[in-house]
Structure formats: C-alpha cells, structure tokens
Design an enzyme around this catalytic site. Structure first.
Site, PDB file in Angstrom:
ATOM      1  N   THR A 162       0.811  -1.218   0.000  1.00 25.46           N
ATOM      2  CA  THR A 162       0.000   0.000   0.000  1.00 25.46           C
ATOM      3  C   THR A 162       0.841   1.262   0.000  1.00 25.46           C
ATOM      4  OG1 THR A 162      -1.721  -1.201   1.201  1.00 25.46           O
ATOM      5  CG2 THR A 162      -1.858   1.186   1.236  1.00 25.46           C
TER       6      THR A 162
ATOM      7  N   THR B 267       2.521  -4.972   4.605  1.00 26.17           N
ATOM      8  CA  THR B 267       2.664  -5.171   6.044  1.00 26.17           C
ATOM      9  C   THR B 267       2.512  -6.622   6.495  1.00 26.17           C
ATOM     10  OG1 THR B 267       0.316  -4.680   6.417  1.00 26.17           O
ATOM     11  CG2 THR B 267       1.871  -2.840   6.576  1.00 26.17           C
ATOM     12  N   ASP B 268       1.831  -7.462   5.716  1.00 27.13           N
ATOM     13  CA  ASP B 268       1.498  -8.793   6.226  1.00 27.13           C
ATOM     14  C   ASP B 268       2.721  -9.646   6.529  1.00 27.13           C
ATOM     15  OD1 ASP B 268      -1.159  -8.223   6.174  1.00 27.13           O
ATOM     16  OD2 ASP B 268      -1.632  -9.405   4.390  1.00 27.13           O
TER      17      ASP B 268
ATOM     18  N   LYS C  16       3.640  -7.992  13.465  1.00 24.01           N
ATOM     19  CA  LYS C  16       2.321  -7.417  13.196  1.00 24.01           C
ATOM     20  C   LYS C  16       1.320  -8.064  14.144  1.00 24.01           C
ATOM     21  CE  LYS C  16      -0.976  -6.382   9.513  1.00 24.01           C
ATOM     22  NZ  LYS C  16      -1.284  -6.439   8.068  1.00 24.01           N
TER      23      LYS C  16
END
Length: 437
Positions: free
Chosen positions: A101, A177-178, A254
């Site tokens: 993103t 981010t995952d 995360k």
C-alpha cells in the site's frame, strides 16, 4: 472502462465517465461523489463512488437514478518528467519498492491508484520529502506481501547492497505489512550494513483519510538519515498521527489486522521514537550498530525447504514424517507454553534428527522465552536434540533457520548459529515490562 452491460448502460444514460462527479438517488437516499473504476470481475449491478469523506462506496444500481454534476479530468497516461538537481547539502537516500500500500499514490481527479515506482511519482505524492534528502527510487517487485519468498529476500538484499555500494547513505524498503517482519528479519541476518536500512509500509491506502502511508514514509526517511545502522521497521506508534516507532528488525511483529499501530516490539522495546522525520528519543536500554561501524557484507545463502509447524490438541506425528519424507532440511515447531509438543510426537522428531534435519522449538505464546527443562516432555525434546529458539518469535526463528541452514548443513554448527545472537534476535533476559498491555 471496466463497467459493462447493466452498469455501462446505466452510466451511458447520463453521459457519465470515470472521474466525473455524479449524484445517485437510491430509495430516496442521495449519494454524491467521483465515479471510480473497478475490477474487471466486479458485480455488474454495482458502481463505485469516492465520497467527499475520502471513502469509497459501492452502490447497487437497480432502481437507482444517476445525474452528472461535473465532468472530470481525463487520466494522464504519463506525467512530464521532474527535473530536480541534487543538493550537496542533503543526504542520498535510496527507496526500494517491493509493492504494498505504501508504494501507491492516488489521483484524486480520477480515483485511479498506481504504484509510485519512479522518483517523479513518489515526490509528486509526497513533495515534502524533497526537503529531507536526495533520492533514488527503484521498483524491485510489485507483489502482495503474502507472495514473498526466501529467494526474493536474497534479491532484495542484493539490491540494497548495490544501492549502498553506489553511495546510498540510507535505504528505505517499501513493503506490504502482512509479511514485513519476515523480510526485516531476513535482511537482518543476510546483510552487515554500514548504513540504516528501514522497512516500512501502510495499513491504510493513500486514498483514505486515515492513511498512515505518508507519516510512515516521512519518518522512515528520517530514520534512514540517522546514526542507527541496523535493519529496522518504522511504523505508527499509536492511533493518532504524531509519532512512529523504530523497531529492531528481528524483534517486531504485526499484532492486529487493521490498526495503524499494529507493529509492536516483542520481548523488547522500540529502539527509537520519531516525529516530523526526526528522532526525538533513543531507548538507552536497546543496543544498536552505529553508522559506519560495519563493513558492507552479504551472507545470502538460504535454505527454502524449511517449515513452521504449529502444535495443537490432536496434532498427529505424521505431520513431522510428511516433512521428512518431502525432503525438508529444517522445521520450526510453534509449541505450547514453555515449548512443548505431545509426547507421542517425539519418535518422529528423533527420526528427523537422525536424518540430519534441524528441529527448533519456539512458543505460540509470543511473549517470554521457552524453557524445555521444566516439564518432562520438554526434557524428552531436549534428549531428541531439539534446538531451543529461546525468546525468538516463531517467524524470526523460521527465517533464522532458513539462513543458518544456508550457512552450514552440519547440525552442530546450525545449533551453534541458532544459539548465537546475530542481529539482536536473542535476549539474555525476558522482562514482564515487555508484555503487551
């Protein structure tokens, strides 16, 4: 335009195109916004509007009416090139995009989102960055981070090393981010770096009012200019837009699917806190390598035939046997509590050891460290030559085992590597103050 059949006829009836401002009436409710494009396989009965709030809304067009309010500007196929001279008083920072993103920008005239793969795109989206540094921006991948693979970590590490060799005084890696914490751990083991390497991303896309893309990127550039020459992760500290935290690349995870402050230091604390692209606080309890204290060095051999296996009630030992039979070279077990599996699995674990397959024990508890000396099952696992992962989270232990097996195929040497603190992944003590409140 991706609208076809019913949706296209509906839009054509009012001479509406993508990028136009329209008003849609549906069951006596009015919606006004910019018509956005949509995916090719989207439901033909829906259109998508960007509202003034910044959020996107899908509207079922059955029994709806549409009115053109204002024609929008046509999307540009290509922007004119920016001509920006290097400023000798500013540091040279490289930004490498792997996708995600944070690597996209929004054209608010048309609603189109496209990757910020060039310096021109990136600086148009974030012009304030020009005040901070000179930039080289390169696209390595354009993938969703769940598609990351060990071989991509090797390519990323080599790309970063090339940038440093070419004079980059800091590197920012834009990443989804995952699996960001897998990549930050991998880079931590693969690269000895003389300059900061900062991994960053975004939880919210840049077309949303709550986006975290700008703040994370802005502060990541600040971290890349700092004296902290480790691989780190820079992300939102809280739910507001004030601070970012700089986490050690092997001590971060995360922790939430959508919150902007999802990344937390585990069994540790953040190295530093940033605001307005400047470090405002450095944690004196956390050690880090300083700029130019190391020579650039790559150790980029990895063993991809490595697995994580989660222990659970009812797990069968055949899971271990399957990985042995499929030729895996290493397994990380995400055990229960202090590092346990059912005792009926121990024979299969012994078989793995006999076939020169490294087995590392971690805990699914995330916080704290394992201790296989406390209970009888743990002592049996020790006797089966299971390697302690100590306080490493399972993901970091997995990445480190991939790397350790790339350095040696001798189990004794692999065990030595796993028990050696390479990049701050192991802590001597586990403190309750690190537990997430």
């Amino acid at each position: 335009m991706s609208y076809k059949k019913l949706a296209k006829s509906f839009l054509d009836s009012a001479n509406v195109s993508i990028g136009d401002t329209v008003k849609v009436e549906k069951e006596e409710v009015f919606y006004e916004g910019i018509l956005l494009d949509r995916s090719e396989d989207a439901d033909d009965e829906y259109i998508v509007l960007k509202l003034d709030s910044g959020y996107n809304l899908g509207i079922n067009i059955l029994n709806a009416k549409i009115e053109l309010i204002k024609k929008g500007e046509k999307p540009k196929i290509q922007y004119d090139s920016l001509e920006i001279e290097k400023n000798s008083n500013k540091m040279d920072i490289s930004i490498i995009s792997t996708g995600g993103t944070v690597s996209s920008i929004i054209d608010y005239k048309t609603g189109a989102v496209h990757p910020a793969f060039t310096a021109d795109d990136l600086l148009r989206a974030n012009p304030e960055l020009l005040d901070l540094a000179n930039y080289e921006v390169k696209a390595l991948y354009n993938i969703l981070s769940e598609n990351m693979r060990p071989e991509y970590w090797i390519e990323a590490a080599n790309s970063i090393a090339n940038e440093i060799s070419d004079g980059a005084e800091g590197v920012v890696v834009a990443h989804g981010t995952d699996t960001m914490h897998y990549t930050s751990a991998a880079l931590s083991f693969i690269i000895d770096t003389p300059v900061p390497i900062v991994v960053t991303g975004a939880q919210r896309s840049s077309d949303r009012p709550s986006t975290d893309a700008y703040l994370n990127l802005f502060n990541s550039v600040g971290a890349a200019k700092s004296d902290i020459a480790d691989v780190t992760v820079c992300m939102h500290e809280g739910l507001d837009d004030n601070y970012c935290n700089l986490h050690k690349g092997t001590k971060v995870r995360k922790m939430h699917t959508s919150r902007r402050d999802t990344f937390r230091s585990i069994n540790s604390e953040p190295i530093a806190r940033l605001k307005d692209s400047k470090i405002v606080k450095i944690n004196s309890n956390i050690t880090y390598n300083k700029r130019n204290s190391k020579e650039l060095n790559l150790m980029d051999d990895l063993e991809s035939k490595t697995a994580i296996i989660k222990s659970f009630p009812g797990i069968q030992s055949e899971i271990i046997d399957y990985h042995i039979d499929k030729g895996y070279k290493g397994m990380v077990i995400e055990g229960t509590g202090l590092g346990h599996t059912p005792d009926y699995m121990i024979d299969s674990i012994k078989r793995a050891n006999e076939e020169n397959i490294a087995v590392v024990m971690t805990s699914q508890c995330i916080y704290g460290k394992i201790n296989m000396n406390v209970y009888s099952t743990g002592r049996k696992l020790i006797n089966a030559n299971v390697i302690s992962g100590r306080d490493m989270i399972p993901e970091v232990a997995y990445v480190k085992l991939c790397w350790a097996l790339g350095q040696s195929d001798d189990l004794k040497e692999v065990e030595k590597i796993m028990n050696t603190n390479i990049a701050g992944e192991l802590s001597e003590k586990s403190s309750l103050k690190h537990f997430l409140n």
